[in-house]
Design a protein around this motif. Structure first.
Motif, mmCIF file in Angstrom:
data_model
loop_
_atom_site.group_PDB
_atom_site.id
_atom_site.type_symbol
_atom_site.label_atom_id
_atom_site.label_comp_id
_atom_site.label_asym_id
_atom_site.label_seq_id
_atom_site.Cartn_x
_atom_site.Cartn_y
_atom_site.Cartn_z
ATOM 1 N N ARG A 82 51.390 36.776 -9.158
ATOM 2 C CA ARG A 82 52.378 37.087 -10.205
ATOM 3 C C ARG A 82 53.798 36.793 -9.722
ATOM 4 O O ARG A 82 54.602 36.205 -10.448
ATOM 5 N N THR A 83 54.089 37.186 -8.502
ATOM 6 C CA THR A 83 55.424 36.987 -7.940
ATOM 7 C C THR A 83 55.716 35.510 -7.729
ATOM 8 O O THR A 83 56.795 35.021 -8.065
ATOM 9 N N MET A 84 54.760 34.783 -7.178
ATOM 10 C CA MET A 84 54.976 33.354 -6.930
ATOM 11 C C MET A 84 55.110 32.581 -8.229
ATOM 12 O O MET A 84 55.898 31.642 -8.314
ATOM 13 N N ASN A 85 54.357 32.963 -9.256
ATOM 14 C CA ASN A 85 54.440 32.265 -10.547
ATOM 15 C C ASN A 85 55.703 32.610 -11.330
ATOM 16 O O ASN A 85 56.097 31.861 -12.211
ATOM 17 N N SER A 86 56.322 33.734 -10.995
ATOM 18 C CA SER A 86 57.543 34.133 -11.720
ATOM 19 C C SER A 86 58.767 33.375 -11.227
ATOM 20 O O SER A 86 59.791 33.364 -11.893
ATOM 21 N N GLY A 87 58.664 32.801 -10.038
ATOM 22 C CA GLY A 87 59.802 32.076 -9.494
ATOM 23 C C GLY A 87 60.890 32.966 -8.929
ATOM 24 O O GLY A 87 61.938 32.496 -8.529
ATOM 25 N N GLN A 88 60.623 34.275 -8.866
ATOM 26 C CA GLN A 88 61.611 35.219 -8.325
ATOM 27 C C GLN A 88 61.438 35.346 -6.825
ATOM 28 O O GLN A 88 60.368 35.119 -6.283
ATOM 29 N N ALA A 148 46.608 40.399 -4.170
ATOM 30 C CA ALA A 148 46.460 39.043 -4.693
ATOM 31 C C ALA A 148 47.124 38.932 -6.065
ATOM 32 O O ALA A 148 47.831 37.958 -6.353
ATOM 33 N N PHE A 149 46.912 39.935 -6.901
ATOM 34 C CA PHE A 149 47.543 39.961 -8.227
ATOM 35 C C PHE A 149 49.064 39.949 -8.091
ATOM 36 O O PHE A 149 49.752 39.157 -8.747
ATOM 37 N N VAL A 150 49.586 40.826 -7.237
ATOM 38 C CA VAL A 150 51.037 40.929 -7.033
ATOM 39 C C VAL A 150 51.594 39.614 -6.493
ATOM 40 O O VAL A 150 52.623 39.120 -6.965
ATOM 41 N N ALA A 151 50.913 39.025 -5.518
ATOM 42 C CA ALA A 151 51.404 37.802 -4.889
ATOM 43 C C ALA A 151 51.416 36.637 -5.877
ATOM 44 O O ALA A 151 52.415 35.909 -5.982
ATOM 45 N N VAL A 172 58.703 42.425 -6.706
ATOM 46 C CA VAL A 172 57.459 43.173 -6.921
ATOM 47 C C VAL A 172 57.799 44.557 -7.471
ATOM 48 O O VAL A 172 58.643 45.250 -6.897
ATOM 49 N N PRO A 173 57.157 44.965 -8.561
ATOM 50 C CA PRO A 173 57.400 46.323 -9.057
ATOM 51 C C PRO A 173 57.112 47.357 -7.963
ATOM 52 O O PRO A 173 56.078 47.299 -7.295
ATOM 53 N N ARG A 174 58.045 48.247 -7.793
ATOM 54 C CA ARG A 174 57.966 49.248 -6.718
ATOM 55 C C ARG A 174 56.667 50.059 -6.766
ATOM 56 O O ARG A 174 56.061 50.339 -5.740
ATOM 57 N N LEU A 175 56.225 50.404 -7.970
ATOM 58 C CA LEU A 175 54.995 51.182 -8.120
ATOM 59 C C LEU A 175 53.787 50.404 -7.600
ATOM 60 O O LEU A 175 52.954 50.957 -6.870
ATOM 61 N N LEU A 176 53.676 49.130 -7.957
ATOM 62 C CA LEU A 176 52.547 48.318 -7.496
ATOM 63 C C LEU A 176 52.561 48.161 -5.982
ATOM 64 O O LEU A 176 51.518 48.257 -5.321
ATOM 65 N N ALA A 177 53.726 47.919 -5.415
ATOM 66 C CA ALA A 177 53.840 47.788 -3.963
ATOM 67 C C ALA A 177 53.448 49.101 -3.276
ATOM 68 O O ALA A 177 52.741 49.098 -2.260
ATOM 69 N N GLY A 178 53.869 50.212 -3.830
ATOM 70 C CA GLY A 178 53.539 51.521 -3.257
ATOM 71 C C GLY A 178 52.055 51.824 -3.339
ATOM 72 O O GLY A 178 51.458 52.325 -2.376
ATOM 73 N N ILE A 179 51.448 51.512 -4.475
ATOM 74 C CA ILE A 179 50.001 51.718 -4.608
ATOM 75 C C ILE A 179 49.262 50.850 -3.602
ATOM 76 O O ILE A 179 48.333 51.312 -2.928
#
Length: 127
Positions: free
Chosen positions: A120-126, A115-118, A63-70
């Motif tokens: 995005r993260t699950m679809n990236s496979g990372q 929801a966007f972050v989750a 997760v991009p640090r900025l998005l997690a922080g926001i």
């Protein structure tokens, strides 16, 4: 557990304790007028924040640090304002309804971001 995951989980524990204490206070005084405040503290503060913490602990590196922080700060500030607004509102001070309403919108925005972050993260496979 570290970083945002740890911060969310620790704040979940604090909110869980506050929710339990408010519930005990209501039970001891036989005054259940703060039931909505109690429910919001436990469901959003304890349950949702714990889930956020577990997610970020498992997937935080993706997760991009900025998005997690926001997400973290928007959720924290919104919930704190919501709890205060609800407490005052259910204490009979109706002029604080806008505080509850605006902070609810802030929390909703933080959840949409999560929801966007989750997704995005699950679809990236990372991980």
């Amino acid at each position: 557990m570290h970083g945002i995951g740890k911060a969310f989980f620790l704040s979940a524990l604090v909110y869980g304790l506050l929710g339990i204490l408010l519930g005990l206070h209501m039970a001891m005084t036989h005054n259940h007028g703060q039931m909505p405040t109690h429910a919001h503290i436990l469901v959003i503060g304890w349950v949702s924040f714990a889930i956020f913490g577990l997610f970020y602990s498992a997937h935080g590196n993706a997760v991009p640090r900025l998005l997690a922080g926001i997400h973290f700060w928007l959720a924290q500030v919104s919930l704190a304002a919501l709890v205060v607004g609800l407490f005052l509102l259910y204490s009979g001070q109706n002029q604080y309804e806008p505080v509850a309403a605006i902070s609810s919108l802030g929390y909703a925005a933080s959840f949409v971001l999560f929801a966007f972050v989750a997704v995005r993260t699950m679809n990236s496979g990372q991980r």
